[in-house]
Structures are given as structure tokens and as C-alpha cells.
Design a protein around this motif. Sequence first.
Motif, PDB file in Angstrom:
ATOM      1  N   MET A 192       0.813  -1.218   0.000  1.00  0.00           N
ATOM      2  CA  MET A 192       0.000   0.000   0.000  1.00  0.00           C
ATOM      3  C   MET A 192       0.850   1.273   0.000  1.00  0.00           C
ATOM      4  SD  MET A 192      -3.356  -0.874   0.271  1.00  0.00           S
ATOM      5  CE  MET A 192      -4.313   0.207   1.333  1.00  0.00           C
ATOM      6  N   ASN A 193       2.137   1.142   0.317  1.00  0.00           N
ATOM      7  CA  ASN A 193       3.023   2.304   0.319  1.00  0.00           C
ATOM      8  C   ASN A 193       3.666   2.567  -1.037  1.00  0.00           C
ATOM      9  OD1 ASN A 193       2.748   2.938   3.160  1.00  0.00           O
ATOM     10  ND2 ASN A 193       3.961   1.104   3.579  1.00  0.00           N
ATOM     11  N   THR A 194       3.315   1.768  -2.044  1.00  0.00           N
ATOM     12  CA  THR A 194       3.856   1.962  -3.389  1.00  0.00           C
ATOM     13  C   THR A 194       3.305   3.254  -3.984  1.00  0.00           C
ATOM     14  OG1 THR A 194       3.848  -0.444  -3.667  1.00  0.00           O
ATOM     15  CG2 THR A 194       4.148   0.890  -5.655  1.00  0.00           C
ATOM     16  N   PRO A 195       4.144   4.052  -4.667  1.00  0.00           N
ATOM     17  CA  PRO A 195       3.630   5.265  -5.326  1.00  0.00           C
ATOM     18  C   PRO A 195       2.462   4.935  -6.257  1.00  0.00           C
ATOM     19  CG  PRO A 195       6.032   5.262  -5.356  1.00  0.00           C
ATOM     20  CD  PRO A 195       5.624   3.912  -4.817  1.00  0.00           C
ATOM     21  N   GLY A 196       1.423   5.764  -6.174  1.00  0.00           N
ATOM     22  CA  GLY A 196       0.244   5.568  -7.015  1.00  0.00           C
ATOM     23  C   GLY A 196      -0.931   4.932  -6.298  1.00  0.00           C
ATOM     24  N   VAL A 197      -0.729   4.488  -5.037  1.00  0.00           N
ATOM     25  CA  VAL A 197      -1.831   3.928  -4.243  1.00  0.00           C
ATOM     26  C   VAL A 197      -2.416   5.042  -3.373  1.00  0.00           C
ATOM     27  CG1 VAL A 197      -2.532   2.251  -2.503  1.00  0.00           C
ATOM     28  CG2 VAL A 197      -0.766   1.646  -4.180  1.00  0.00           C
ATOM     29  N   GLU A 198      -3.726   5.230  -3.461  1.00  0.00           N
ATOM     30  CA  GLU A 198      -4.396   6.262  -2.670  1.00  0.00           C
ATOM     31  C   GLU A 198      -5.616   5.664  -1.970  1.00  0.00           C
ATOM     32  OE1 GLU A 198      -6.639  10.613  -3.174  1.00  0.00           O
ATOM     33  OE2 GLU A 198      -5.926   9.517  -4.934  1.00  0.00           O
ATOM     34  N   VAL A 199      -5.737   5.918  -0.664  1.00  0.00           N
ATOM     35  CA  VAL A 199      -6.874   5.444   0.137  1.00  0.00           C
ATOM     36  C   VAL A 199      -7.775   6.628   0.457  1.00  0.00           C
ATOM     37  CG1 VAL A 199      -7.602   4.313   2.266  1.00  0.00           C
ATOM     38  CG2 VAL A 199      -5.477   3.597   1.143  1.00  0.00           C
ATOM     39  N   ARG A 200      -9.056   6.489   0.110  1.00  0.00           N
ATOM     40  CA  ARG A 200     -10.023   7.552   0.389  1.00  0.00           C
ATOM     41  C   ARG A 200     -11.135   6.982   1.269  1.00  0.00           C
ATOM     42  NH1 ARG A 200     -10.959   9.744  -5.849  1.00  0.00           N
ATOM     43  NH2 ARG A 200      -8.738  10.055  -6.393  1.00  0.00           N
ATOM     44  N   PRO A 201     -11.397   7.611   2.418  1.00  0.00           N
ATOM     45  CA  PRO A 201     -12.413   7.067   3.331  1.00  0.00           C
ATOM     46  C   PRO A 201     -13.829   7.212   2.785  1.00  0.00           C
ATOM     47  CG  PRO A 201     -11.639   9.190   4.124  1.00  0.00           C
ATOM     48  CD  PRO A 201     -10.751   8.828   2.959  1.00  0.00           C
ATOM     49  N   ILE A 202     -14.674   6.233   3.118  1.00  0.00           N
ATOM     50  CA  ILE A 202     -16.111   6.312   2.876  1.00  0.00           C
ATOM     51  C   ILE A 202     -16.760   6.512   4.243  1.00  0.00           C
ATOM     52  CG2 ILE A 202     -18.162   5.098   2.052  1.00  0.00           C
ATOM     53  CD1 ILE A 202     -16.333   3.494   0.192  1.00  0.00           C
ATOM     54  N   ILE A 203     -17.370   7.668   4.462  1.00  0.00           N
ATOM     55  CA  ILE A 203     -17.940   7.992   5.764  1.00  0.00           C
ATOM     56  C   ILE A 203     -19.318   7.340   5.897  1.00  0.00           C
ATOM     57  CG2 ILE A 203     -18.580   9.827   7.357  1.00  0.00           C
ATOM     58  CD1 ILE A 203     -15.585   9.653   6.643  1.00  0.00           C
ATOM     59  N   LEU A 204     -19.476   6.548   6.950  1.00  0.00           N
ATOM     60  CA  LEU A 204     -20.713   5.815   7.171  1.00  0.00           C
ATOM     61  C   LEU A 204     -21.714   6.655   7.972  1.00  0.00           C
ATOM     62  CD1 LEU A 204     -19.221   2.292   8.009  1.00  0.00           C
ATOM     63  CD2 LEU A 204     -19.982   3.177   5.806  1.00  0.00           C
ATOM     64  N   LEU A 205     -22.904   6.089   8.184  1.00  0.00           N
ATOM     65  CA  LEU A 205     -23.986   6.790   8.854  1.00  0.00           C
ATOM     66  C   LEU A 205     -23.591   7.289  10.234  1.00  0.00           C
ATOM     67  CD1 LEU A 205     -27.033   7.563   8.782  1.00  0.00           C
ATOM     68  CD2 LEU A 205     -27.513   5.312   9.760  1.00  0.00           C
ATOM     69  N   ASP A 206     -22.767   6.501  10.936  1.00  0.00           N
ATOM     70  CA  ASP A 206     -22.383   6.891  12.296  1.00  0.00           C
ATOM     71  C   ASP A 206     -21.152   7.786  12.332  1.00  0.00           C
ATOM     72  OD1 ASP A 206     -20.421   5.125  11.602  1.00  0.00           O
ATOM     73  OD2 ASP A 206     -20.715   3.755  13.280  1.00  0.00           O
ATOM     74  N   GLY A 207     -20.679   8.194  11.151  1.00  0.00           N
ATOM     75  CA  GLY A 207     -19.534   9.096  11.082  1.00  0.00           C
ATOM     76  C   GLY A 207     -18.192   8.406  11.025  1.00  0.00           C
ATOM     77  N   SER A 208     -18.165   7.068  11.092  1.00  0.00           N
ATOM     78  CA  SER A 208     -16.898   6.335  11.069  1.00  0.00           C
ATOM     79  C   SER A 208     -16.454   6.088   9.626  1.00  0.00           C
ATOM     80  CB  SER A 208     -17.041   5.000  11.798  1.00  0.00           C
ATOM     81  OG  SER A 208     -17.878   4.122  11.069  1.00  0.00           O
ATOM     82  N   ASP A 209     -15.190   5.705   9.475  1.00  0.00           N
ATOM     83  CA  ASP A 209     -14.654   5.395   8.144  1.00  0.00           C
ATOM     84  C   ASP A 209     -14.117   3.975   8.143  1.00  0.00           C
ATOM     85  OD1 ASP A 209     -12.540   5.905   9.819  1.00  0.00           O
ATOM     86  OD2 ASP A 209     -11.371   7.042   8.363  1.00  0.00           O
ATOM     87  N   GLU A 210     -14.962   3.037   8.515  1.00  0.00           N
ATOM     88  CA  GLU A 210     -14.569   1.628   8.565  1.00  0.00           C
ATOM     89  C   GLU A 210     -14.190   1.110   7.180  1.00  0.00           C
ATOM     90  OE1 GLU A 210     -16.473  -2.573  10.238  1.00  0.00           O
ATOM     91  OE2 GLU A 210     -17.787  -1.039   9.400  1.00  0.00           O
ATOM     92  N   VAL A 211     -14.828   1.643   6.140  1.00  0.00           N
ATOM     93  CA  VAL A 211     -14.570   1.199   4.771  1.00  0.00           C
ATOM     94  C   VAL A 211     -13.996   2.344   3.944  1.00  0.00           C
ATOM     95  CG1 VAL A 211     -16.261  -0.667   4.758  1.00  0.00           C
ATOM     96  CG2 VAL A 211     -16.981   1.650   4.169  1.00  0.00           C
TER      97      VAL A 211
END
Length: 400
Positions: A192-211
Motif C-alpha cells: 500500500m506504500n507503493t507510489p500511485g496507491v491512494e486510500v479515500r475514506p467512505i464515511i458511514l452513517l455513524d460518522g466512522s470510516d470503517e470502509v
Amino acid sequence: MDMSFTDDELAFQNEVREFLRDELPSEMADKVAKGIELGKDDMERWHAILNARGWLAPNWPKSFGGAEWNAVQRHIFDTEAAAANAPRIVPFGLSMLGPVLQKFGSKEQQDHWLPRILDGSDWWCQGYSEPGAGSDLASLKTRAVRDGDHYVVNGQKTWTTLGQHANMIFCLVRTDPDAKQQEGISFLLIDMNTPGVEVRPIILLDGSDEVNEVWFTDVRVPVENLVGDENEGWTYAKYLLTHERANIAGVGFSQAGLAAVKRMARAENHNGRPLIENPHFAARVAQVDIDLRAMATSNLRIISKAAAGGAPGLEASMLKVKGSIIRQEINDLARRVAGPYAMPFASEALEGANDTIPDPLGAGPVAAQYFNNRKLSIFGGSNEIQRGIIAKVTMSGGRA
């Protein structure tokens, strides 16, 4: 749930109880009991405690560092851990990737990656679903093009659970766009630390970013990170999914959840009598209890098959469907028992930050569990898809 154990099994049950009493941090169990979200440090700490005892990988052979427990031992541990409010172990490395590497990985991959799963050096997440490829997973579009000693990966994965914590992701990628859908897919291990990998959070109903969403832009992955043969990834993906689906059933957690429902229903009055004595409510509880006992027996058979070297197939789909239905029914029963105490859905209440909210039933986690577990019938292959698999295999005489 009552079972007749041998003397050796009773001794193991006592050993598990003593271990949980002595080694499970009380503050961690308290968080689980109250439905408070565990942080990465909590999950890594419990991972390390189990690994130090040699109990982290119950389904792995001892030759790979696992406990190699039999079906009854796994049932005992899962039941006792859930009853003690122990955290659930993050499954992606241990229960999903591990079995795939043990069956299909090279000796070099096994020697490198399996010890790192056990000692916590790597936190894995799963790169399967895409915006246009969920239940129809074979429609995935993420491409991997061979360029010398590397694959160049471009595309997007979604619903990546706990991807914000991960340093590694196992991915299904399309390596032959001209082949039939299921025949042009490969299984890659990506840093996941390779250049070009980006993680974007999906905010759930309770405000968490589990996914999360995970994007790949010209990500270069060494060829030695290909598991098995190129374009044979669908075979490995199906093998992994059977382990994931069996894991979703969560027999121990359902048993603990049903026990909590009964406890709350004995404390909550309805028309002057404990709710557990209400005929309609008691009938629903009894039906769940019967279904759960039957599923626990099926789960033991499936675990036994896996321990003997087989991969649960049709049985895993059956367990996934029934297990998710049972857990959702338990969540609904808990919500009905809690009544107005299940109504607050403020993040402060869910995180235990507001002690002024009345909660005489100890029903704090009910709302969070009810909403979050609506996903159980969708992820890991939706229940509708699983019913189709069951029908197809049954009508074909057991041939997938």
C-alpha cells in the motif's frame, strides 16, 4: 449452548476461560461490551496476546505456525471469547489470505508472508469489490499489465474494510482483457506504500470510516507478488471466499448476542411482566435459539471438513445465508427490547463519551450493531447470490 464435551475438551474449555480471564485486558472487553469502536492499537494488542500464546491462527497447520485446532476446540474458543467480550480478530491476513498462500502460494511466498501475518508485521486488507463489480465480482475492471519484472496496475477498489490501517492489500486484477471474464483474472499482493496507491475514506452513517476506496494509478508490483499462475486468480478467489463466508456466520457472537437479548428481556417489563414471558416475543427468541443451535452443528461439520484439507463450498454459502439472517434477527430483537434506549444514535453515545444518557438495560451498543449488521446479508457475496449458488449446485448434483 449445551454440548457434551469429553474430559479433554472440558479441560481445554477451562484453559480458554483462564486465559481470557488473565490475558484479555479489561478495558478492551469493556469497549466491546459497550459497542465502542476499537482503535488500531487495541486490535494489534489483542493480536499480539493471542500470537504469544500460539492461539492466533487456530485453523492453520502447526507447520505454518498455527494452532491446528480441531472443530470442537475452535467452537469452544469462539464461544468463550464472544462470551468474554473479546475483540474479533481482523480476518484478512489470518482467515483469508493465509489459507490461500498455504494452498496456492510458492514456498518463497509462504516463508516470507505467513510469519509476517502472525507477528503483525503486515496488516492486510482485501481488494475485491469495485463500483461495477460487487456481487458480480467477475466484472472487475482493475487492470494489471506485465512490464518486464513488474505488473503496472490501474483501477479502483471499494468497500475496503480497515484499509486506512493496512500496509498490504491482496487484489484481484484483470491480466487478460480478451479472455472470458473469469479466465482473465490474477491474484496480486500489493504494498500500500507503493507510489500511485491512494486510500479515500467512505464515511458511514455513524460518522466512522470503517470502509474505504483504494485507487491505483500506474502502481508497479513485482512479478514475484503474483500468487499462483497468471489468469488463474478466479480459482484462488473462490477458495478465499468460502473461508470468508464461513467466517461471516459468527456462531460465537450470535450466541453472545442472544444471551444479551435474554438478559435484557428478563429485566424489561411489558404489561407488568418481564418481556421474556410475552408469548409472541418468547416465540421469536425460541425460533432464533433453535436456528442457532442447528447452525452451530453445521458449523462444526464445515470446520471439520476444512481441518481435513477440504474447502467448504456449498456449505459455506448455506452458513453465510443462515448466519447473517440469525445475526440480523438477534439485532432486531435487541432493538425491540431496548425500545427508546436504542433510539439515540449520536456519536457521543456510541463512543461512550456521554455518561448522562440513561441506559438501565446496558443497551448502548444496540443501535450501532443493528445498523452496522445490515451489511451482513450483502458483503462476502449477497444472500441472493448465495441462494443462486445453492440452487445451481443442488440441481447439478453437487457440481459447481
